[in-house]
Design a protein around this motif. Structure first.
Motif, mmCIF file in Angstrom:
data_model
loop_
_atom_site.group_PDB
_atom_site.id
_atom_site.type_symbol
_atom_site.label_atom_id
_atom_site.label_comp_id
_atom_site.label_asym_id
_atom_site.label_seq_id
_atom_site.Cartn_x
_atom_site.Cartn_y
_atom_site.Cartn_z
ATOM 1 N N UNK A 1 0.677 -1.402 -0.188
ATOM 2 C CA UNK A 1 -0.252 0.501 -0.328
ATOM 3 C C UNK A 1 0.629 1.619 -0.148
ATOM 4 N N UNK A 2 1.662 0.828 0.641
ATOM 5 C CA UNK A 2 2.627 2.284 0.972
ATOM 6 C C UNK A 2 3.674 2.812 -0.274
ATOM 7 N N UNK A 3 3.995 1.600 -0.906
ATOM 8 C CA UNK A 3 4.158 1.354 -2.805
ATOM 9 C C UNK A 3 3.552 2.230 -3.172
ATOM 10 N N UNK A 4 2.025 2.366 -3.305
ATOM 11 C CA UNK A 4 0.832 2.146 -4.430
ATOM 12 C C UNK A 4 1.276 3.633 -4.044
ATOM 13 N N UNK A 5 1.331 3.957 -2.512
ATOM 14 C CA UNK A 5 0.531 5.569 -2.200
ATOM 15 C C UNK A 5 2.059 6.559 -2.854
ATOM 16 N N UNK A 6 3.152 5.906 -2.682
ATOM 17 C CA UNK A 6 4.187 6.955 -3.277
ATOM 18 C C UNK A 6 4.258 7.280 -4.994
ATOM 19 N N UNK A 7 4.017 6.369 -5.557
ATOM 20 C CA UNK A 7 3.163 6.465 -6.950
ATOM 21 C C UNK A 7 2.158 6.748 -7.657
ATOM 22 N N UNK A 8 1.674 7.399 -6.503
ATOM 23 C CA UNK A 8 -0.264 7.324 -7.021
ATOM 24 C C UNK A 8 0.228 9.256 -6.791
ATOM 25 N N UNK A 9 0.954 8.606 -5.932
ATOM 26 C CA UNK A 9 0.887 10.665 -4.905
ATOM 27 C C UNK A 9 1.313 11.331 -6.176
ATOM 28 N N UNK A 10 2.786 10.668 -6.884
ATOM 29 C CA UNK A 10 3.369 11.667 -8.328
ATOM 30 C C UNK A 10 2.909 11.837 -9.044
ATOM 31 N N UNK A 11 1.889 9.973 -10.010
ATOM 32 C CA UNK A 11 1.519 11.086 -11.094
ATOM 33 C C UNK A 11 -0.279 10.585 -10.667
ATOM 34 N N UNK A 12 -1.086 10.270 -9.708
ATOM 35 C CA UNK A 12 -2.173 10.232 -9.647
ATOM 36 C C UNK A 12 -2.792 8.952 -9.061
ATOM 37 N N UNK A 13 -4.358 8.860 -9.043
ATOM 38 C CA UNK A 13 -4.770 8.595 -8.472
ATOM 39 C C UNK A 13 -5.503 6.781 -9.292
ATOM 40 N N UNK A 14 -5.085 5.589 -8.904
ATOM 41 C CA UNK A 14 -5.747 4.125 -9.281
ATOM 42 C C UNK A 14 -6.687 3.637 -8.176
ATOM 43 N N UNK A 15 -7.455 4.450 -8.157
ATOM 44 C CA UNK A 15 -8.664 3.563 -6.571
ATOM 45 C C UNK A 15 -8.744 1.841 -7.078
ATOM 46 N N UNK A 16 -8.490 1.193 -8.291
ATOM 47 C CA UNK A 16 -8.765 0.078 -8.084
ATOM 48 C C UNK A 16 -7.922 -1.073 -7.759
ATOM 49 N N UNK A 17 -6.812 0.125 -7.789
ATOM 50 C CA UNK A 17 -5.168 -1.049 -7.516
ATOM 51 C C UNK A 17 -5.522 -0.569 -5.627
#
Length: 419
Positions: A376-392
């Motif tokens: 989850x922490x990894x995904x938050x790091x990515x989405x904070x830079x590029x944008x949301x991915x709610x399905x992930x």
């Protein structure tokens, strides 16, 4: 309580069952304090029991090696706490929730199981290639990687009983390595995928959230942090009911585990309890009998896991790792490379080769080498830079926190019996 060993020329401190749990609770509190003050520990989501327990294990190692004192714990409660935690995991295995997740959840679950198999194949073959016990390869495989500290604490003692000296210490060390490496590689991997394929996030204004279920298996959502999901206000009556469900599942689980043992299948004591808990959960979902209180079960499970890990880490015999340091490092390096290649070429492609797939690939690195919160922490790091991915954020917690424990345990048990 104190014994003097002329052979080692040092004092031995034997803690009884109550002293042991009290001592490890203090260590857990110290670990929480240290984690709150050290940025890097928060960044990589290192669990407080690991921080405190491993710190104490290092101190205990120094005290023993310098001939000052050896501290011995009564680990009776460790096994009980372990079984209780995995029983709460069993209660999360709702078929209703799996069905509601759709085909993407099924696909990611299949991908996760493929990684489990790959980790164990690479681990076992690599161990044989460098001339060490194949069980060491299994420990450095999905036991400590996908399984994390929970599975490591459960399977380590079984491996020791089967002749692998220091298996618990090795497994815990491997799991800690996995937590850190999984947190490091996830972000850069997703960054590479997004830039190479020029991926764009879904253009919807949905907040990044994680699925949970209520007592009837219905979907609900709550924000998740690096450490844990927000579980809201707890009910005393539901806590009592949940504790009773756990105890009954554990009791019935011993019968199931004994049946497996009678036919020659070696497995952790918690497997039977997990199976019974899963049956109870799905009967409750289908018939409405004795509703499952997810938040209360999660809270009890979290307490049991923290105490279990703290005691397991405090009991580590780090001196048993010295001779195996180089083989372990080789095996763990190979596992890290496997995770990078698997997430890049398989997870990303199977999940659709889009932005959500890239985010899931980063999350898979986190929980494939460590734990779901790391994913989850990894995904938050990515989405904070590029944008949301709610399905992930819907897919990964379902697979990582609910279903993979069952399948990973089944694979490990099968391979362990074959070896």
């Amino acid at each position: 309580m104190f014994q003097f060993s002329s052979e080692l020329e040092m004092m031995t401190l034997n803690l009884d069952i109550i002293q042991s749990i009290a001592f490890t609770t203090v260590v857990l509190l110290i670990g929480s304090f240290i984690k709150s003050k050290v940025y890097v520990l928060n960044k990589y989501c290192i669990p407080a029991p690991v921080v405190g327990g491993f710190s104490f294990a290092i101190i205990a190692f120094i005290l023993r090696q310098t001939g000052v004192i050896t501290i011995v714990f009564d680990t009776t409660l460790q096994n009980i706490l372990m079984t209780a935690f995995f029983t709460t995991v069993g209660f999360t295995a709702s078929l209703q929730v799996l069905k509601k997740g759709g085909t993407q959840v099924i696909k990611f679950l299949i991908v996760a199981v493929m990684l489990v198999l790959a980790q164990n194949i690479v681990g076992i073959l690599s161990a044989k290639a460098i001339g060490v016990d194949p069980l060491l390869g299994l420990i450095a495989g999905s036991v400590s990687m996908t399984g994390g500290h929970g599975a490591s604490g459960a399977f380590g003692p079984i491996m020791e009983a089967n002749g692998l000296e220091g298996a618990l210490s090795i497994a815990m060390a491997c799991a800690t390595f996995g937590l850190v490496s999984g947190s490091i590689i996830g972000g850069p991997l997703a960054n590479r995928l997004v830039q190479k394929h020029k991926l764009q996030p879904e253009e919807i204004g949905v907040k990044e959230e994680v699925i949970s279920t209520n007592a009837h298996g219905e979907a609900s959502y709550s924000e998740i942090s690096c450490d844990e999901a927000s579980i809201g206000k707890l009910s005393e009556s539901k806590l009592t009911s949940s504790a009773m469900q756990i105890i009954i599942a554990m009791g019935l689980g011993t019968i199931v585990s004994n049946l497996f043992s009678d036919i020659g299948i070696t497995m952790p004591a918690y497997i039977g309890a997990m199976i019974v808990a899963a049956i109870m959960r799905n009967i409750s979902d289908a018939k409405g009998i004795w509703p499952i209180a997810s938040n209360e079960l999660e809270s009890l499970g979290s307490i049991c896991l923290s105490l279990f890990l703290s005691m397991a880490m405090c009991s580590l015999k780090l001196w048993e790792l010295v001779d195996l340091a180089i083989p372990i490092l080789i095996l763990l390096t190979l596992q890290t490379l496997l995770m990078i290649l698997f997430a890049y070429f398989i997870t990303f492609r199977v999940m659709g080769k889009d932005y959500t797939a890239a985010v899931l690939a980063s999350g898979h690195c986190g929980f494939g080498l460590g734990a779901t919160p790391n994913g989850i922490a990894n995904m938050k790091s990515v989405t904070s830079k590029y944008g949301p991915a709610p399905n992930a954020f819907f897919i990964l917690p379902l697979v990582g926190a609910l279903f993979i424990e069952f399948l990973n345990s089944a694979v490990i048990t099968t391979l362990m019996n074959l070896l």
